[in-house]
Every structure is written in C-alpha cells, then in structure tokens.
Design an enzyme around this catalytic site. Structure first.
Site, PDB file in Angstrom:
ATOM      1  N   HIS A  46       0.856  -1.183   0.000  1.00 46.11           N
ATOM      2  CA  HIS A  46       0.000   0.000   0.000  1.00 46.11           C
ATOM      3  C   HIS A  46       0.892   1.233   0.000  1.00 46.11           C
ATOM      4  O   HIS A  46       2.052   1.174   0.437  1.00 46.11           O
ATOM      5  CB  HIS A  46      -0.888  -0.015   1.246  1.00 46.11           C
ATOM      6  N   ASN A  63      -3.902   8.397   5.137  1.00 46.35           N
ATOM      7  CA  ASN A  63      -4.298   7.283   4.292  1.00 46.35           C
ATOM      8  C   ASN A  63      -5.354   7.730   3.281  1.00 46.35           C
ATOM      9  O   ASN A  63      -5.818   8.873   3.314  1.00 46.35           O
ATOM     10  CB  ASN A  63      -4.828   6.144   5.166  1.00 46.35           C
TER      11      ASN A  63
END
Length: 308
Positions: free
Chosen positions: A261, A278
C-alpha cells in the site's frame, strides 16, 4: 410424553434466546447498513451479517486487552473478511525496488516535530487498490500548496489509474512510476478528469497542467525522512495488512519487509512517531490518519520518495 414436552420447551427457549440475540446483533448490522449500504440478496445479507458479527467480536476482544497501543473501531470494512480486505484494497509490490540499508537507530539530534494535515485532503480510494496514485497525487497537491504560494489544486488521480501503463490501475502500482508520469506528461485537474474508482481507457489526449521537476529517495533512516518532512509531505510505501479496523493510537502490527500500500507521510510527533495520511476516507482511523511507532514501522523507510 413428559420427555417430549420438556424437549419442546427447551427447543422453544433455545430458539427464543437465539432470536432475541440475533435481533440485537441485527439491529447493529442494520445501523451499519444504513450508513454504508444494503445488500442485494437475502443470502448475501445473511453472509455479510455473519462476517460483521465476527469482526465486531474481534474488535471488542482487541479493545478489551490491557497492553494494546492502538484501538480498533467499526468502519466501512466490517462486512469484509481479512482476506477480502487485503485482496481488494491492497496490492503487494513484487517488482524489485531500490536496494537500501535501513538504519533503525534512535535520533541523537531529533528534529522539530511537524504535522502537515491542515495542508492536505483525505480521499477515499473506494474498492480500487489505487493507494499508490492517491499517495503521489496528494504529495503533488501539498507541494503546490506549501511550496507554490498557497496554490490549492486538485490533480487527477483517475488519470494515473487509467494512463500510467507501468502500473496496474486498480490492481496496484508504484509511487515512483506515478511520479515519473507526472514528470513527463503532467496531470489534469480532477474536475476535468474525475475519480470514478475503476480503471478505464485513458482519456488524456494532451499534456496535463500540473508537472513536477523530479523526485528523490528520502528514506533509509528516520533522520532522512524527518529532515525531508520539515519541508512538505512524502509518498511512502507501507505494509497495511492489518490496518482494516485501526481507530486511534500507535500502530506497529505490521512487517518492515512488505509493501502492499502507499500513503502520505505528513509528519512526526515529539516522540518520533510517524503521522501518515491514508486514502480510506475520514471515517477510517483518526479522521483518515494513522500513527506509527518510530523507526521503520510498517516499512515506512523502504520506499519513501519526495517530489520537487
């Protein structure tokens, strides 16, 4: 006859208790559905309710422990198994990346804590593993705002998903490839090329509006990343395998040797804990932010690149 009556009574009590218990759990599940959406079929609804209850129990058991450094909470991922979460939202980087030696050393001359969250926007990638594109897009936006005299721009992440052919769109990518694309081709404004959360045919027919000059590796040590964060945010590769229900606190339940990620490092606090933005929306974590313990937690120093 007495045995039959007794058995029927026990069965009735069992079913009644189960029904009442299920009704209580279903009310929680119904409330979740009101916020995040309903399922199309009865079978799917029952299956997702079962997963919801399993995840609810997992969260309660985690938060009841005395020695935890972070807490979990319900969010949009409650009806997904852990395997589904990893498969849909993350994508392991298997391509070779720059060889480096990570220095997990204490900082003898710690730099001043910094937090750029007021200069960035929290996005939601949806069910598309485009964290790599959001990480780079957000780094470009913050760079223009902080270094470009307060230019409040919004770049097209969808353009990166559709057009950056060295990456795999909603199946993952690498931050440096997205940076190279922005360097050579430039990015459109997001209003002209909006995000839809799925990979489509590339619609970029000419050069974009927003370019970068170049990018450089700023990981390898905490000192290096902290020094770079003094200027503006940094795109970082991370292991987000266990981020599914993160709520608040200091997280370290991850590997230093896996990248699946990308997110945006936006600072660090006075205790050298990393502050990372995020792309799971503001309903996840601390309004879209996770805090990681110092050093190379979740591999944050492995693939940290800063544009300029």
């Amino acid at each position: 006859m007495k045995y039959l009556i007794g058995s029927l009574l026990i069965s009735f009590l069992f079913i009644s208790n189960y029904f009442n218990s299920t009704q209580f759990q279903s009310s929680d599940f119904e409330n979740w559905q009101k916020q995040y959406g309903y399922f199309n079929t009865q079978y799917e609804r029952q299956y997702r309710e079962m997963i919801y209850n399993q995840n609810k129990k997992l969260i309660q058991e985690h938060n009841s422990k005395q020695n935890i450094t972070y807490r979990m909470q319900e969010n949009q991922f409650m009806t997904l198994t852990h395997e589904e979460f990893v498969g849909i939202y993350l994508s392991e980087v298997k391509e070779s990346i720059q060889e480096m030696t990570i220095l997990n050393q204490d900082l003898y001359n710690p730099l001043q804590a910094v937090d750029w969250r007021n200069y960035t926007t929290v996005y939601n990638q949806g069910s598309c593993a485009a964290g790599w594109a959001f990480s780079v897009g957000s780094s470009i936006e913050s760079w223009f705002y902080i270094r470009g005299g307060g230019q409040n721009i919004s770049v097209s992440v969808q353009q990166l998903v559709d057009c950056e052919k060295n990456s795999s769109g909603c199946n993952g990518g690498i931050n440096t490839q997205a940076m190279l694309y922005a360097l050579k081709d430039g990015l459109y404004n997001s209003q002209n090329y909006p995000y839809v959360g799925t990979q489509l045919a590339c619609k970029a027919t000419k050069s974009g509006t927003y370019f970068i000059n170049n990018y450089t590796f700023v990981g390898g040590s905490s000192q290096s990343l902290q020094s770079s964060l003094q200027n503006y945010p940094v795109s970082v590769g991370l292991d987000a395998t266990n981020w599914q229900f993160y709520s608040t606190g200091l997280f370290s339940n991850c590997s230093e040797n896996l990248i699946n990620h990308y997110a945006l490092a936006i600072g660090f606090d006075s205790n050298n804990n990393w502050v990372v933005q995020n792309s799971f929306g503001t309903g996840w974590g601390e309004n879209g932010i996770i805090k990681l313990l110092p050093n190379n937690t979740c591999g944050i120093l492995n693939q940290a690149y800063q544009i300029y």
